[in-house]
Every structure is written in C-alpha cells, then in structure tokens.
Design a protein around this motif. Sequence first.
Motif, mmCIF file in Angstrom:
data_model
loop_
_atom_site.group_PDB
_atom_site.id
_atom_site.type_symbol
_atom_site.label_atom_id
_atom_site.label_comp_id
_atom_site.label_asym_id
_atom_site.label_seq_id
_atom_site.Cartn_x
_atom_site.Cartn_y
_atom_site.Cartn_z
ATOM 1 N N VAL A 113 0.845 -1.206 0.000
ATOM 2 C CA VAL A 113 0.000 0.000 0.000
ATOM 3 C C VAL A 113 0.873 1.247 0.000
ATOM 4 O O VAL A 113 0.621 2.202 -0.746
ATOM 5 C CB VAL A 113 -0.942 -0.001 1.223
ATOM 6 N N LEU A 114 1.912 1.242 0.825
ATOM 7 C CA LEU A 114 2.827 2.386 0.864
ATOM 8 C C LEU A 114 3.479 2.606 -0.492
ATOM 9 O O LEU A 114 3.641 3.749 -0.942
ATOM 10 C CB LEU A 114 3.902 2.176 1.932
ATOM 11 N N SER A 115 3.846 1.530 -1.164
ATOM 12 C CA SER A 115 4.444 1.668 -2.496
ATOM 13 C C SER A 115 3.464 2.294 -3.473
ATOM 14 O O SER A 115 3.845 3.127 -4.306
ATOM 15 C CB SER A 115 4.905 0.300 -3.009
ATOM 16 N N ALA A 116 2.190 1.906 -3.360
ATOM 17 C CA ALA A 116 1.159 2.494 -4.221
ATOM 18 C C ALA A 116 0.991 3.978 -3.930
ATOM 19 O O ALA A 116 0.839 4.804 -4.842
ATOM 20 C CB ALA A 116 -0.167 1.762 -4.035
ATOM 21 N N ILE A 117 1.025 4.345 -2.650
ATOM 22 C CA ILE A 117 0.905 5.755 -2.262
ATOM 23 C C ILE A 117 2.096 6.552 -2.781
ATOM 24 O O ILE A 117 1.941 7.670 -3.297
ATOM 25 C CB ILE A 117 0.784 5.880 -0.735
ATOM 26 N N ILE A 118 3.279 5.977 -2.667
ATOM 27 C CA ILE A 118 4.491 6.666 -3.156
ATOM 28 C C ILE A 118 4.404 6.863 -4.668
ATOM 29 O O ILE A 118 4.724 7.943 -5.184
ATOM 30 C CB ILE A 118 5.743 5.857 -2.752
ATOM 31 N N GLY A 119 3.951 5.837 -5.386
ATOM 32 C CA GLY A 119 3.776 5.997 -6.833
ATOM 33 C C GLY A 119 2.774 7.074 -7.166
ATOM 34 O O GLY A 119 2.958 7.865 -8.106
ATOM 35 N N TYR A 120 1.703 7.131 -6.391
ATOM 36 C CA TYR A 120 0.677 8.160 -6.578
ATOM 37 C C TYR A 120 1.273 9.555 -6.383
ATOM 38 O O TYR A 120 1.050 10.464 -7.199
ATOM 39 C CB TYR A 120 -0.443 7.902 -5.566
ATOM 40 N N LEU A 121 2.076 9.724 -5.331
ATOM 41 C CA LEU A 121 2.677 11.025 -5.047
ATOM 42 C C LEU A 121 3.686 11.427 -6.114
ATOM 43 O O LEU A 121 3.769 12.603 -6.492
ATOM 44 C CB LEU A 121 3.337 10.999 -3.667
ATOM 45 N N HIS A 122 4.435 10.469 -6.619
ATOM 46 C CA HIS A 122 5.366 10.783 -7.709
ATOM 47 C C HIS A 122 4.596 11.275 -8.939
ATOM 48 O O HIS A 122 5.000 12.244 -9.594
ATOM 49 C CB HIS A 122 6.201 9.556 -8.066
ATOM 50 N N SER A 123 3.484 10.614 -9.233
ATOM 51 C CA SER A 123 2.680 11.018 -10.389
ATOM 52 C C SER A 123 2.090 12.407 -10.206
ATOM 53 O O SER A 123 1.929 13.165 -11.176
ATOM 54 C CB SER A 123 1.558 10.002 -10.635
ATOM 55 N N LEU A 124 1.756 12.761 -8.964
ATOM 56 C CA LEU A 124 1.195 14.084 -8.704
ATOM 57 C C LEU A 124 2.199 15.202 -8.978
ATOM 58 O O LEU A 124 1.809 16.359 -9.133
ATOM 59 C CB LEU A 124 0.717 14.187 -7.252
ATOM 60 N N GLN A 125 3.472 14.858 -9.030
ATOM 61 C CA GLN A 125 4.496 15.869 -9.276
ATOM 62 C C GLN A 125 4.789 16.054 -10.761
ATOM 63 O O GLN A 125 5.594 16.902 -11.137
ATOM 64 C CB GLN A 125 5.786 15.482 -8.542
ATOM 65 N N ALA A 126 4.116 15.276 -11.600
ATOM 66 C CA ALA A 126 4.326 15.408 -13.037
ATOM 67 C C ALA A 126 3.760 16.733 -13.532
ATOM 68 O O ALA A 126 2.822 17.284 -12.946
ATOM 69 C CB ALA A 126 3.647 14.248 -13.767
ATOM 70 N N PRO A 127 4.319 17.281 -14.599
ATOM 71 C CA PRO A 127 3.815 18.550 -15.151
ATOM 72 C C PRO A 127 2.331 18.455 -15.497
ATOM 73 O O PRO A 127 1.856 17.440 -15.989
ATOM 74 C CB PRO A 127 4.665 18.736 -16.417
ATOM 75 N N GLY A 128 1.612 19.521 -15.179
ATOM 76 C CA GLY A 128 0.197 19.586 -15.523
ATOM 77 C C GLY A 128 -0.744 19.050 -14.467
ATOM 78 O O GLY A 128 -1.967 19.173 -14.603
#
Length: 325
Positions: free
Chosen positions: A253-268
């Motif tokens: 679950v933590l890995s999924a959350i970390i992936g989600y947060l990384h995606s939130l930092q993408a442009p746009g």
Amino acid sequence: MSRLLLAPMEGLADSVLRDVLTRAGGFDGCVSEFIRVTASVLPRRVYEREAPEILNGARTPGGTPMVIQLLGSDAEWMARNAVQAAKVSPWGIDLNFGCPAKVVNQHGGGAMLLADPEKLHAIVSAVRAAVPSSIAVTAKMRLGVSDTSQAVECAQALADGGAASLVVHARTRDDGYKPPAHWEWIARIAAAVSVPVVANGEVWTVADWERCREVSGCADVMIGRGAVSDPFLAQRIRGDMARCASDAEWPLVLSAIIGYLHSLQAPGQPDHGHGRLKKWLSYLQRTWPQATLLHTAVRRLQDVPEILAVVETMRDAPAYGMATA
C-alpha cells in the motif's frame, strides 16, 4: 468470470488514482469522472485535462480501457458534446444519471433527472442518434430521487432510448452513500429491461461482491469506494491475492501511495493533489489502521514533495494490527 469495472468517483478517482487502482490489476474497464455539459461544445483540451487517458488510446497507463462519462440535462447539448466525446472515447460514452451532489442536482442534473423518465429517454435517444453505431452508449443511474417508485420506469426509459447497458447504484439520491445498498432492486430492474445490468453499491470485500451478485442476479459488478479502501480488492475477487487484507500487505500500500505522489508531481497535475491523497488515506483507514497514523502525520502538510518524504520514512514502519470494517 464476470466483469469488474472501476466506478467514476467525482473528486476522488482522478486520472492518477485511476492509474494506481487499475495498474494493481483485476479491472476490465473504468469510467472517467463526469465531464459537465452546459450550453456549449467542449473543446478537446477539456477531455485531455479531465481524462488524459485519451492521449493513450483511452486506456490507463496500465492498459485498462476507459470510458468518458458526460453529465448534463439538455438533450441537444448532450448530443452535440457526445459527438466530440466519441472522437476521443472509442470504448464508449457513459451518461450520468446518478450523481447526488447538491451542486449538480440544483441545476437539474445527475440523479435529479430520475424524476423525469421522459427526459431520460430524450437524452439517451439524442446521444445514441448523434454518435456512430460503433460507439456504445451506456448509462449509470440510482434507484430514484427520494424513493424507488420510478426505478423500473427510469431503467426502461434508458434502455428503450438506446443505452447498451445500465449500471445501477442501488440507492436513491437522498440515500447518498449511507448503507445499506438495496441490491434486490437491481434484480427487479434487470428483470424489466432487455439490456445487461451491472450492479453497484456497497461492495467493500470479496464477501460483499459475492452477496451482491447473489442478490442482484448480475454477473458484472462496478466497484467504487471499496477499491479506494482496498486497492487490491479486484485482485482478491479474481483469486490473485488473499481473500482478506493483512498487515503484511501494508508495504504494498505504501508503495502504491508513493507511486501516486510521484505522479502528482508530473507537469500539468493540479495543485490540490495533497487534498485528494488525504481523502484516499481516509478510505484506506477502513482496511489498514496504519493509514490513520500516516494521515495524522501528513494532515497539515500541503506540499507534495514534503508529504512524499514523510511517506518514504514510514515505508518500513511496523504494522499495528488490522482494522475492523
């Protein structure tokens, strides 16, 4: 095996969370958050912003097909916008007749249309006539506004208007998201229409999915908040993961959350991503108590990189026991 569909969830399941939940596996398709139609034809950039999957053949990054959902109350403008949506949504167009939000209902949209079966028929008919026959037109409905007296009539209006299938959320508008979901009403609707019906509402566990199918008589099920609460629910239903959640899965679950947060930092990506993460954590608490600790740790933070740093420090945190639903 029956189909499992990820529900549209306004204000929660944006493209980033859709990616996380469908990438986990088990879903056959998903639906975008609704795109609101008023008195204009929306440009392509609106679809690209609200459903960037259209830039990938209307599939999530993990490959799950995504359908665009439209919400509106004017048949002519819904039809005009459906023409545009059909160009970017090859898997189909879904029409929203179930949203209970006040901001939508006060303009006569969403679930409020269930008070007028003739209008439902007019909207679906107009959309069906406007788009190519190769594009499926589907509809999502609730059981009514304040009661179920017109539930069957509304479903028949949608089916007769050309909806290829119906998703029935087994609650009225006034019920909101309060349990229980009245799956027995889905069975009544399915018996009254000639198109496939998908059951929806209050499926949080594999046992819920089994009971929902038994009571509704529907093979196919759409899952919403249950998948947000347990990102592996579809895999559990498929038999690809343990039937019930465990502490041992918290690192996943933590890995999924970390992936989600990384995606939130993408442009746009929108600036309000931190708020959606906290909303997601509030659902995860239903399954993992560790999410409560994480939510407390990031509650006052609004900077995504700062939140990411906190989550990464908790990646190897010990388990604290299972929550009870």
